[in-house]
Scaffold this active site. Structure first.
Site, short mmCIF file in Angstrom:
data_model
loop_
_atom_site.label_atom_id
_atom_site.label_comp_id
_atom_site.label_asym_id
_atom_site.label_seq_id
_atom_site.Cartn_x
_atom_site.Cartn_y
_atom_site.Cartn_z
N SER A 92 0.70 -1.20 -0.05
CA SER A 92 0.29 -0.07 -0.04
C SER A 92 1.06 1.33 0.12
O SER A 92 2.11 1.33 0.56
CB SER A 92 -0.88 0.00 1.36
OG SER A 92 -1.53 1.29 1.49
N TYR A 139 -1.61 -1.17 10.68
CA TYR A 139 -1.67 -1.51 9.34
C TYR A 139 -0.58 -1.17 8.30
O TYR A 139 -0.10 -1.88 7.71
CB TYR A 139 -3.17 -0.62 8.56
CG TYR A 139 -3.52 -0.72 7.21
CD1 TYR A 139 -4.15 -2.23 6.59
CD2 TYR A 139 -3.00 0.06 6.29
CE1 TYR A 139 -4.26 -2.03 5.53
CE2 TYR A 139 -3.30 -0.04 4.83
CZ TYR A 139 -3.89 -1.17 4.36
OH TYR A 139 -4.16 -1.53 3.17
N1 LIG Z 1 -8.50 -0.10 -1.55
C1 LIG Z 1 -7.56 0.68 -1.26
O1 LIG Z 1 -7.52 1.78 -1.29
C2 LIG Z 1 -6.34 -0.01 -0.93
C3 LIG Z 1 -5.11 0.62 -1.07
C4 LIG Z 1 -3.85 -0.03 -0.47
C5 LIG Z 1 -3.81 -1.23 -0.45
N2 LIG Z 1 -5.09 -1.94 -0.13
C6 LIG Z 1 -4.86 -3.62 -0.30
O2 LIG Z 1 -5.77 -4.14 -1.48
C7 LIG Z 1 -6.02 -5.40 -0.85
C8 LIG Z 1 -7.57 -5.62 -1.09
O3 LIG Z 1 -8.48 -4.65 -0.51
P1 LIG Z 1 -9.84 -3.81 -1.08
O4 LIG Z 1 -9.40 -2.42 -1.14
O5 LIG Z 1 -10.08 -4.65 -2.34
O6 LIG Z 1 -10.76 -4.43 0.08
P2 LIG Z 1 -12.09 -5.26 0.20
O7 LIG Z 1 -12.94 -4.68 -0.77
O8 LIG Z 1 -12.52 -5.07 1.54
O9 LIG Z 1 -11.64 -6.44 -0.25
C9 LIG Z 1 -10.85 -7.25 0.61
C10 LIG Z 1 -10.83 -8.73 0.28
O10 LIG Z 1 -9.99 -9.47 1.42
C11 LIG Z 1 -10.86 -10.64 1.70
N3 LIG Z 1 -10.38 -11.19 3.17
C12 LIG Z 1 -10.44 -10.55 4.13
N4 LIG Z 1 -10.24 -11.33 5.08
C13 LIG Z 1 -9.86 -12.64 4.62
C14 LIG Z 1 -9.64 -13.77 5.35
N5 LIG Z 1 -9.31 -13.96 6.48
N6 LIG Z 1 -9.48 -14.82 4.29
C15 LIG Z 1 -9.70 -14.65 3.09
N7 LIG Z 1 -9.99 -13.39 2.36
C16 LIG Z 1 -10.24 -12.52 3.20
C17 LIG Z 1 -12.36 -10.38 1.54
O11 LIG Z 1 -12.87 -11.42 1.25
P3 LIG Z 1 -13.83 -12.13 2.27
O12 LIG Z 1 -14.47 -11.12 3.39
O13 LIG Z 1 -15.07 -12.72 1.55
O14 LIG Z 1 -13.12 -13.23 2.91
C18 LIG Z 1 -12.26 -9.26 0.46
O15 LIG Z 1 -12.28 -10.24 -0.97
C19 LIG Z 1 -5.74 -5.47 0.72
O16 LIG Z 1 -4.59 -6.30 0.90
C20 LIG Z 1 -5.70 -3.89 1.22
O17 LIG Z 1 -4.85 -3.78 2.09
C21 LIG Z 1 -6.43 -1.29 -0.75
#
Ligand SMILES: NC(=O)c1ccc[n+]([C@@H]2O[C@H](COP(=O)([O-])OP(=O)(O)OC[C@H]3O[C@@H](n4cnc5c(N)ncnc54)[C@H](OP(=O)(O)O)[C@@H]3O)[C@@H](O)[C@H]2O)c1
Length: 248
Positions: free
Chosen positions: A143, A156
């Site tokens: 991130s 985080y």
């Molecule tokens: N959005 C941003 O601005 C941003 C920026 C930088 C980095 N990121 C990173 O991008 C990645 C994806 O996040 P996102 O933004 O797409 O958020 P999101 O829409 O909340 O998606 C998170 C995903 O992680 C899964 N997850 C959470 N806990 C889990 C577990 N114990 N086992 C398996 N799957 C799990 C969730 O699936 P289930 O709940 O169905 O298990 C969901 O599919 C993360 O690593 C986040 O830190 C996001």
């Protein structure tokens, strides 16, 4: 194995929403065989069904990345179905932000278990296959918060900094096996990530701020597609992107 995206077997953790879902859609449309892992079985099964109905190849495997055996099962299911694994996208993560003084110790544990240990379990599950194949690509998700630290985001940021260190060590160790490694550090992308901030005051203010400049999840999917699509002798090790208006 041909170069590019077509016919590559790509396992995606966190494929039930946000960045993982968008990447599954983009890669499947480009001809990849996508294997979707997440806890919400209904979401990944519906996505696999939708992609298959559109003529693409997708398999859903319910997976909690905090359970080492379930991550192994996700990867082994991909290999059993398609005969190999070309790309592991360790994307599952969560970001329940709060200042340390609120003592959300259970959430600290959760972030370490999902954001860091979940990625380690992903690496453990794919390495033996990729070493045997003498080919593969491991993509970890850090991130902007792996590069900068803000108050309220310490744990985080710690997990996302750890992903950068881990990815750099991995890069150096897997070179002899012809395995490529990429760490992607997204800026603000509109997903469900901020929904899981447990205190309403923090959740609302983060949503207000981030909502002003965040970009769509396909931004991340395009970065993944770029890294995979490069010729096999090119190793895209790091991608960092921000929305143009993101101040931090
Ligand atoms: N959005 C941003 O601005 C941003 C920026 C930088 C980095 N990121 C990173 O991008 C990645 C994806 O996040 P996102 O933004 O797409 O958020 P999101 O829409 O909340 O998606 C998170 C995903 O992680 C899964 N997850 C959470 N806990 C889990 C577990 N114990 N086992 C398996 N799957 C799990 C969730 O699936 P289930 O709940 O169905 O298990 C969901 O599919 C993360 O690593 C986040 O830190 C996001």
């Amino acid at each position: 194995m041909s170069e590019g995206i077509k016919d590559k077997v790509v396992v995606i953790t966190g494929a039930s929403s946000g960045l993982g879902e968008a990447t599954a859609r983009r890669l499947a449309a480009a001809g990849a065989k996508v294997v979707l892992g997440a806890r919400r079985a209904d979401r990944i099964e519906a996505l696999a069904k939708e992609l298959s109905a559109a003529g693409h190849t997708a398999l859903a495997v319910t997976t909690d990345v905090t359970d080492r055996d379930q991550v192994k099962n996700l990867v082994n299911s991909a290999v059993a179905e398609f005969g190999r694994i070309d790309v592991m996208l360790n994307n599952a993560g969560l970001m329940p932000l709060a200042p340390l003084e609120r003592l959300k110790v259970d959430e600290w544990d959760q972030m370490i278990d999902v954001n860091l240990k979940g990625v380690l379990y992903g690496i453990a599950a794919v390495l033996p296959h990729m070493q045997a194949q003498k080919q593969g690509h491991i993509i970890n998700v850090s991130s902007v918060y792996g590069h900068v630290v803000d108050p309220g985001a310490a744990v985080y940021c710690a997990t996302k900094s750890a992903i950068r260190a881990l990815s750099e060590g991995l890069r150096k160790e897997v070179k002899p096996y012809n395995i490529r490694t990429t760490v992607i550090s997204p800026g603000a992308v509109s997903t469900e990530l901020t929904d899981h901030i447990s205190d309403a005051d923090i959740r609302n203010s983060v949503k207000d701020v981030v909502g002003k400049f965040s970009v769509g999840p396909d931004t991340f999917a395009r970065a993944v597609a770029f890294a995979i699509n490069e010729p096999d002798d090119v190793d895209i090790n790091e991608i960092l992107f921000r929305p143009i208006d993101q101040p931090v």
